[in-house]
Design a protein around this motif. Structure first.
Motif: not given
Length: 481
Positions: A353-357, A369-370, A386-390
């Motif tokens: 998830g951090q890579v894709y961020l 992240s989910r 997860f909250a920040y990705s939402l």
């Protein structure tokens, strides 16, 4: 098996035993009658057994039983020989026969108890040990054996009482101190366990088991320096030519708990030099090197682990972390994905998830992240991501609901309160945002920085900066930048 009978009526020296065996073999060769008494057969069988000539011992034993089928001593010896040959059912049959002949024969009853104890049936063994006691036969070895059975049955207090009785009379009985320590371990009385192991070491400073158990007792009390010290002595006193592996790993674990990466890496270097196919130790070594910013050595260690086991997920994960440090997102993605494919651990999903961020792929950032959050919702950082990705995917209301749900159970999560403040400010819930911000500051004043990490524009908001600096000045902390 010794060259003496149950009543000590006869004794044979080693030379006499050899002479008797010679006579026996001569008679066999000449096909003469084997005319020996039960005691002489016992000596012959014992001599063969101690020379590891099991087949010859078995043959002589069979001749003895054929000659004296109702001799309880020979039946007991036959049973012990069967046990050595791994034939426990046959041993049990012989002992039952012997008990029919002599129901109160101590040696037969004790052999029966030992057979059940080594067969994993301590409840039956204990009955036979109790029978020996009822016959008025008491020895420290018998009490020790009964205590071992009680421990196996979980009756630790009863075992402690028995062991105390032995120690009162035989204070230098090392095995009893070890068993007492084991009893205290079960009750999580690690300090008392350590005292028992200390006593065992006083009796024999070269007993590796005592040192290792002392290391365990210290480790359970979070005294990692002493645990490492005791583990090192366990390794030194081990009779093995190669150092006792559990001791080495215990030292590594102690140094990791102390965050002493240098000593941990030095001990791991010693381990991989001796156990060259230990891929997990190479991964740990790579982790220690990486923490010390020795990236070249770290990469070599991970690559070595991968070469030993191409499916070692820790090696791929470590290589992914190194690629992140080098800002090589493509390689990070490859290594993290490989690790995740082999084992869906939450930290692998989180790192992906951090890579894709960083790649600004918000959909995949939310997806992984989910995954991390669903695998482990008890770690604050997984909830934050997860909250920040939402939020990045325009699901701010869902992000707020997620934060509020987790904060209801974990009200001390200061960083999540800071993120929730930012989410409220984003949808113009100023009062709710201020409330969340104050709760974050009260938990940890440094966590206001999380707000700016995720919502950069707020750092320019004078009102927010005034709230933060006023709070910091009132509490005597350093002013926010």
């Amino acid at each position: 098996m010794e060259y003496s009978d149950n009543n000590d009526d006869y004794n044979y020296s080693d030379d006499e035993a050899k002479s008797l065996v010679k006579e026996y073999e001569a008679r066999l060769e000449l096909n003469q009658a084997i005319l020996f008494g039960p005691d002489e057969f016992e000596v012959i069988v014992t001599w063969y057994f101690e020379q590891a000539r099991i087949k010859k011992a078995d043959r002589a034993m069979q001749m003895a039983i054929n000659e004296y089928p109702n001799h309880s001593g020979l039946l007991c010896m036959r049973a012990n020989l069967y046990v050595a040959m791994g034939k426990k059912k046959s041993a049990l049959h012989c002992l039952k026969q012997a008990l029919v002949m002599e129901p109160q024969n101590i040696d037969v009853i004790e052999s029966m108890a030992e057979l059940f104890q080594t067969s994993g049936k301590p409840h039956i063994a204990l009955k036979y040990y109790d029978k020996i006691s009822d016959l008025g036969h008491y020895t420290d070895e018998l009490i020790y054996s009964k205590a071992s059975c009680l421990i196996a049955l979980g009756r630790y207090k009863s075992a402690l009482r028995l062991l105390n009785n032995i120690i009162q009379e035989f204070p230098n009985k090392l095995e009893c101190w070890l068993l007492m320590g084991e009893c205290f371990e079960v009750g999580h009385q690690w300090n008392k366990a350590a005292e028992c192991y200390d006593k065992a070491i006083e009796i024999n400073p070269y007993d590796a088991r005592s040192w290792f158990r002392l290391s365990t007792a210290y480790y359970q009390q979070s005294d990692y320096e002493k645990s490492a010290w005791a583990a090192e002595y366990s390794s030194i006193t081990s009779k093995s030519i190669i150092p006792f592996a559990p001791s080495l790993y215990r030292m590594v674990n102690c140094y990791l708990m102390l965050e002493d990466w240098k000593r941990a890496s030095e001990k791991l270097e010693e381990i991989v030099a001796k156990y060259v196919e230990d891929d997990d130790s190479f991964v740990l070594l790579g982790d220690c090197y990486r923490t010390q910013e020795m990236y070249h050595k770290s990469r070599k260690a991970y690559q070595k682990a991968k070469a030993i086991d191409p499916n070692n997920t820790g090696a791929y994960y470590g290589l992914g972390l190194l690629s992140m440090i080098e800002e090589d997102l493509k390689n990070s993605e490859y290594y993290f994905k490989r690790a995740w494919t082999l084992n869906e651990r939450p930290e692998y999903a989180h790192s992906l998830g951090q890579v894709y961020l960083q790649m600004e792929d918000n959909e995949l950032y939310e997806h992984y992240s989910r995954k991390a959050y669903e695998s482990d919702s008890e770690w604050e950082q997984y909830t934050i991501d997860f909250a920040y990705s939402l939020y990045l995917n325009d699901n701010t209301a869902e992000a707020i609901a997620l934060c509020e749900k987790d904060l209801a159970d974990n009200s001390n999560w200061a960083e999540l309160w800071a993120l929730l403040a930012g989410l409220h400010y984003e949808v113009h819930h100023v009062d709710k945002g201020d409330d969340a911000l104050y709760k974050s500051l009260r938990q940890n004043v440094e966590c206001h920085k999380i707000l700016f990490d995720y919502f950069w524009d707020f750092e320019k908001d004078e009102r927010l900066m005034n709230i933060i600096n006023t709070y910091i000045n009132q509490t005597g902390n350093t002013q926010a930048n």
